[in-house]
Design an enzyme around this catalytic site. Structure first.
Site, PDB file in Angstrom:
ATOM      1  N   GLY A 175      12.608  14.035  36.672  1.00 28.91           N
ATOM      2  CA  GLY A 175      13.989  13.735  36.904  1.00 28.91           C
ATOM      3  C   GLY A 175      14.932  14.253  35.741  1.00 28.91           C
ATOM      4  O   GLY A 175      14.929  15.586  35.565  1.00 28.91           O
TER       5      GLY A 175
ATOM      6  N   TYR B 115       8.022  22.352  37.556  1.00 34.18           N
ATOM      7  CA  TYR B 115       8.537  20.898  37.667  1.00 34.18           C
ATOM      8  C   TYR B 115       7.356  19.820  38.177  1.00 34.18           C
ATOM      9  O   TYR B 115       6.573  20.004  39.228  1.00 34.18           O
ATOM     10  CB  TYR B 115       9.650  20.616  38.796  1.00 34.18           C
ATOM     11  CG  TYR B 115      10.129  19.224  38.818  1.00 34.18           C
ATOM     12  CD1 TYR B 115      10.607  18.722  37.794  1.00 34.18           C
ATOM     13  CD2 TYR B 115      10.081  18.443  40.007  1.00 34.18           C
ATOM     14  CE1 TYR B 115      10.949  17.235  37.810  1.00 34.18           C
ATOM     15  CE2 TYR B 115      10.355  17.170  40.070  1.00 34.18           C
ATOM     16  CZ  TYR B 115      10.692  16.495  39.153  1.00 34.18           C
ATOM     17  OH  TYR B 115      10.979  15.227  39.049  1.00 34.18           O
TER      18      TYR B 115
END
Length: 516
Positions: free
Chosen positions: A64, A57
């Site tokens: 998001g 990530y």
């Protein structure tokens, strides 16, 4: 800006003084060798993840609610640019330079901890902006306080890329590319993870908390001063401030406030004139006089709590994902602004209450039924002159606004990012309204001092305490004494400046020594 003052930024916590020097005094900054080493080590781990086929990530994925998409290496530089450009979506009035500089410094500190994975050259460029006095234009609206202060920080990141609008060292608005060129700073081409590292923090709200604590620490001592002047000029008693009475309720802030008032009122001829029971039939003063240390003291204790929160935050590294000391890169929720938001809201409450009590004292001066022999509204010729009648209206209007600003922002939340960010702190909003409250408290205390000084002059030939007399003398250098009505707004503003810059407090402390 201070010449030759440099604040070193390393992995260790920043101090309140560091933030004030950079934000308000314009000090330059320098990344320490330890910071560069920590940044380099973390970056090596991010580079390894960027080359791995396993999605990570913020390194090789979207952000998001778009975090499920794996981004091809050829598109990752574009990913960083797109992140910053799209998040630099602020709107509304421009935020003050001191706030933006505090925000930039606090972000730089998080980078310096080595927990973000940014490249050393990117951190050095942010440091160069601060040292060159280049301040990105950041707007009032755009942050929900989770994930941190995204939009405000994105406007700073945009400047690193050589885009957007800034203020240069002279305060002139110019294009970022031109300002960087004039300062000899090369724009940065952001690499993997750097966009998130630059925007995912609570730095704006924390910066405003530190600045507010600095202001309120001075203003609460000024509140003790204004209350003392009012007690004196309204022929109140100082017996209620005795240390043995404060010891019955051992709240630390209350004891400090009461001790300040005893020192300020020491040697007062006005107080001595009615100290003999035969000359004073009053048993108790009104709460706004008698309970001043209890309110200002509780406010002090709340500021002390907020300072603890800020101290913990100044030792923090807020980013998501974070690079841990063992090399893991982990998603987390440390960007949530709740701890800071609560403290900011608490301070808005106490600022409003201290101001409310100050306004009540001012009102007593103007009413012949309560001011013990002073003319109506402290007017030179009541009926022809209005004296301070409307100054109190101004004070009351500010206090009413401060009561509205005391409604907490942190109990609000509005979902965003397709419900991925389904609970937000509103810490930035809490900070913005607190700045208005601090300004309001400054103005309210200034009007009380202006009024109390006029009343003390009207008590002549009785003499004020040496400390309060010094304050009146300092004020009279800018504002004339009693007389027929004059244009009052400039006199209020002059007093506001003397309160804001600490000049009146310094006049008292020249007599009493440093107040607590």
């Amino acid at each position: 800006m201070r010449d030759n003052v440099v604040v070193n930024v390393g992995p260790e916590p920043l101090s309140f003084e560091d933030v004030i020097r950079v934000a308000r005094d314009g000090a330059a900054v320098r990344l320490t060798d330890d910071a560069i080493a920590a940044i380099s080590a973390a970056r090596q781990r991010v580079d390894e993840l960027a080359e791995s086929p396993t999605p990570a990530y913020g390194v090789s994925t979207g952000f998001g609610a778009l975090a499920t998409r794996h981004i091809d290496p050829a598109l990752r530089a574009q990913l960083q640019r797109s992140l910053v450009r799209s998040h630099a979506a602020g709107s509304g009035p421009e935020v003050e330079t001191e706030v933006v500089r505090a925000l930039m410094l606090l972000r730089l500190h998080t980078l310096a901890t080595g927990h973000t994975g940014i490249r050393p050259m990117t951190a050095k460029t942010l440091a160069a902006l601060l040292s060159a006095g280049i301040t990105p234009v950041v707007h009032e609206f755009g942050s929900l306080g989770c994930s941190g202060d995204l939009a405000p920080l994105a406007h700073v990141a945009l400047t690193l890329m050589g885009e957007g609008v800034v203020r240069d060292k002279s305060g002139n608005v110019t294009q970022a590319a031109e300002a960087l060129k004039q300062a000899g700073i090369e724009p940065v081409e952001l690499a993997a993870k750097e966009g998130l590292a630059l925007i995912n923090g609570t730095d704006g709200m924390l910066g405003m908390l530190v600045l507010a604590i600095d202001d309120l620490s001075r203003l609460l001592k000024t509140a003790d001063l204004s209350a003392s002047m009012s007690v004196e000029a309204l022929l109140g008693t100082d017996r209620v401030f005795a240390p043995e009475l404060q010891a019955l309720r051992p709240q630390p802030g209350q004891a400090l406030a009461a001790a300040n008032m005893v020192r300020i009122l020491a040697g007062s001829g006005v107080m001595a004139s009615h100290r003999d029971p035969e000359n004073c039939a009053r048993v108790q003063d009104a709460y706004s006089l008698r309970c001043a240390p209890q309110v200002a003291g509780a406010a002090r204790d709340t500021v002390a709590h907020a300072a603890n929160v800020a101290t913990w935050e100044l030792a923090s590294a807020v980013d998501n994902p974070a690079v841990l000391d063992d090399g893991r890169v982990e998603s987390n929720g440390n960007f949530h602004g709740a701890p800071v938001a609560y403290a900011l809201d608490f301070l808005a409450i106490v600022a409003a209450d201290v101001a409310s009590m100050s306004e009540r004292r001012t009102d007593r001066f103007l009413d012949v039924a309560r001011n013990h022999g002073l003319p109506a509204f402290l007017a030179d010729d009541p009926g022809v002159d209005s004296g301070h009648m409307i100054a109190q209206y101004t004070q009351a209007a500010i206090v009413s606004e401060m009561k509205r600003l005391a409604v907490p922002a942190s109990v609000d939340s509005i979902p965003s990012s397709a419900m991925q960010e389904d609970h937000v702190s509103m810490g930035w909003s809490a900070a913005r309204k607190l700045r208005k409250s601090v300004d309001g408290l400054t103005r309210v205390l200034a009007i009380e001092i202006l009024t109390a000084a006029r009343a003390l002059d009207l008590r002549a030939p009785l003499t004020p305490a040496p400390a309060t007399g010094a304050v009146v003398s300092a004020l009279r250098e800018a504002v004339p004494g009693p007389g027929p009505d004059r244009f009052l707004a400039p006199e209020i503003e002059s007093t506001v400046r003397l309160v804001a810059d600490g000049a009146l407090l310094s006049a008292a402390e020249a007599v009493t020594g440093p107040l607590s």
